[in-house]
Design an enzyme around this catalytic site. Structure first.
Site, short mmCIF file in Angstrom:
data_model
loop_
_atom_site.label_atom_id
_atom_site.label_comp_id
_atom_site.label_asym_id
_atom_site.label_seq_id
_atom_site.Cartn_x
_atom_site.Cartn_y
_atom_site.Cartn_z
CB CYS A 381 17.68 20.62 -47.63
SG CYS A 381 16.95 20.73 -45.98
CG HIS A 514 13.84 17.83 -49.22
ND1 HIS A 514 14.89 17.41 -49.69
CD2 HIS A 514 13.63 18.20 -47.84
CE1 HIS A 514 15.67 17.37 -48.38
NE2 HIS A 514 15.07 17.85 -47.56
CD GLU A 516 13.98 16.50 -52.99
OE1 GLU A 516 14.07 17.59 -53.26
OE2 GLU A 516 14.54 15.95 -51.93
N1 GLN Z 1 20.77 18.82 -41.85
C1 GLN Z 1 20.24 19.84 -42.23
C2 GLN Z 1 19.12 20.36 -41.15
O1 GLN Z 1 18.70 19.79 -40.52
C3 GLN Z 1 19.40 19.88 -43.72
C4 GLN Z 1 18.50 18.96 -43.70
C5 GLN Z 1 18.05 18.48 -44.94
O2 GLN Z 1 19.00 18.45 -45.91
N2 GLN Z 1 17.09 17.82 -45.17
O3 GLN Z 1 18.69 21.64 -41.47
#
Ligand code: GLN
Length: 542
Positions: A381, A514, A516
């Protein structure tokens, strides 16, 4: 017929009720039953989405787009049953619902009270699970005695009374602290906690006693006597070296047997715990070890990266390797810092999800280090966004490349998902509420045939869970790809970059989602399996 098991906690918080519930779920599954786990959270937040990971641990995201408590992650990791939005309810949600019904006039002018309106709403939430499983395990957050928990305890008391004693079981998790001066485990806090629970009309039939050492039989007998519980149902829940040993440990102490007994089920199932035995063996007897650096922001609370830590362990299980995690604060890499001093000897570098500016410059430096030194890099992310910004700055020559989340100025290679299209197709995110403005939940992605990531998944069509507001600007695709930074996965409409990989590197992958969250010890996520395998190869080089 659905039976209900309510799990409460006493004495202190952090007793591992969530883990205990998950482990019991796994044991009932091993007996051939269908289980469903849910959690009642007494805090007032409408969802954990806006709560600080420092205080509350990670936010667990479900396929259907709920931002929930991390205990739902335990449930899913132990049972494999995908968590859903309606597996978690908070006081905030209950009140929001009741108040909106009141505004609509649904209560026909009645006086709205905790009993019955709030408690009915809670009972409805539990009743919704009827018929979905043989056993519904319902964990009550917080500790018995908290003011916030009262409506929930009252609701589960009523619930048990309504469905009948043969369909409801109360398990209380407590702590037996060891007092060195006395040289013994103390039972008094447990006695008080059970007394408190009984004062609400709930009589626990099983006690799960957390302790850091063996609980002598006379102590168990004493607890049974004072707490009005059958001796066999005072079950030691001792600390174990890996969480995946908890189902085996509980089984050894007779927990699942006592649950059957409490319901009057004559179950002679020969339960198969071989998957758990195999997992524990692999965790305890690894054939080697790799060190993975996690460069994050919430690194001093282990729970804030709960699923990530576990997914890395799962990658280790698949490779028969112990994974040692080394946590670094991105901020500590900023300024005039030689990263080699910190990262020398690590076999993989991972930048996890995160929000806000703090530490991001340090994370970008960590990406550069991994890229240049050819150390396996996994960007999740925010970690993918950092990898893109690093490439834009250091390879494409866009010196002020950044994300609009981090900087109003500069060239926004990463920006708010709705900012890109100025032609009116999408509107900029103007919603001032922080809750509920993200792209959350499962979304499909299309991977490029022949890419490394498609090979790892063994498929070009995937679905993964997301939680982000920003995205990489697809318009920079050609420029970045010229520099070896390939957009190997996109949303099905081809507009949103979902994955990136470097073609000039042994293992360098970034994902906008994600992975994970979906990894399980008995079904490790392919990306973590592959990342740890690359780290093992790296460990052979250094
Ligand atoms: N802050 C970033 C976004 O909102 C990444 C979010 C995250 O890593 N879950 O896109």
């Amino acid at each position: 017929m659905t039976r209900y098991i309510f799990i409460t906690g006493g004495v202190v918080s952090s007793l591992g009720k969530g883990l205990g519930s998950a482990a019991l779920g796994a044991l009932l599954q091993a007996r051939g039953y269908k289980v469903r786990l849910c959690k009642l959270d007494p805090y007032l937040n409408v969802d954990p989405g806006t709560m600080s990971p420092f205080q509350h641990g990670e936010v667990y995201v479900t396929d259907d787009g709920a931002e929930t408590d991390l205990d739902l992650g335990h449930y899913e990791r132990f049972t494999g049953v995908p968590a859903r939005k309606n597996d978690n309810i908070t006081t905030g949600q209950v009140y929001t619902e009741v108040l909106s019904k009141e505004r609509k006039g649904d209560y026909l002018g009645a006086t709205i009270q905790v009993i019955p309106h709030i408690t009915n709403e809670i009972k409805d939430f539990i009743h919704e699970k009827e018929g979905t499983a043989d056993f519904v395990l319902c964990e009550i957050g917080g500790t018995v005695g908290d003011i916030e928990s009262l409506p929930f305890l009252e609701a589960i008391r009523q619930f048990g009374n309504e469905v009948g004693a043969d369909r409801a079981l109360y398990i209380h998790v407590t702590l037996l602290p060891y007092i060195p001066a006395a040289g013994e485990l103390k039972t008094k806090p447990t006695q008080h906690s059970v007394k408190e629970l009984m004062s609400y009309g709930i009589r626990p039939q099983i006690l799960l006693c957390r302790a850091d050492r063996e609980i002598a039989q006379d102590e168990r007998d004493k607890i049974a006597l004072f707490c009005n519980i059958a001796k066999d149902k005072v079950i030691p829940a001792l600390d174990v070296s890996t969480i995946y040993e908890v189902p085996l440990s509980y089984h050894g102490e007779g927990l699942d047997h006592q649950v059957m007994d409490s319901f009057g089920i004559k179950d002679i199932a020969n339960l198969d715990l071989s998957i758990w035995e195999r997992i524990v063996r692999r965790v305890k007897e690894p054939e080697g070890k790799v060190k993975i650096a996690i460069v994050g922001k919430y690194t001093n609370l282990a729970d804030s990266y709960k699923s990530l830590n576990e997914a890395l362990v799962h990658g280790g299980i698949a490779n028969k390797i112990e994974v040692e995690l080394k946590f670094f604060e991105g901020e500590d890499f900023e300024g005039d810092v030689d990263l080699a001093q910190h990262l020398q000897g690590v076999h993989g570098i991972l930048v996890p999800g995160g929000f806000g500016k703090r530490g991001t410059e340090g994370k970008i430096k960590a990406v550069q280090y991994a890229r240049e030194k050819k150390i396996p890099y996994f960007g999740i992310c925010l970690g993918m966004q950092m990898a893109i910004i690093e490439a834009a700055r250091n390879l494409c020559g866009i010196e002020d490349a950044t994300s609009s989340e981090l900087n109003d100025g500069g060239e926004h290679i990463v920006g708010l998902m709705t900012e890109w299209e100025q032609d009116g197709k999408k509107q900029a995110g103007t919603d001032k509420d922080l809750g509920g403005t993200m792209r959350v939940g499962a979304y499909p992605a299309k991977l490029t045939e022949g890419s490394r990531i498609a090979e790892i998944y063994g498929s070009a069509d995937i679905s993964e869970r997301h939680r982000h507001r920003y995205e990489v600007n697809i318009n920079y695709k050609d420029k970045l790809e010229e520099q070896g930074c390939v957009f190997s996965g996109l949303s099905p409409d081809g507009e949103l970059p979902e994955t990136m990989e470097r073609i000039d590197h042994p293992w360098f992958i970034g994902v906008q989602y994600h992975p994970e969250l979906k990894s399980k010890p008995f079904d490790p996520h392919p990306l973590f399996v592959s990342f740890i395998k690359a780290a093992v190869e790296q460990s052979r080089l250094v």
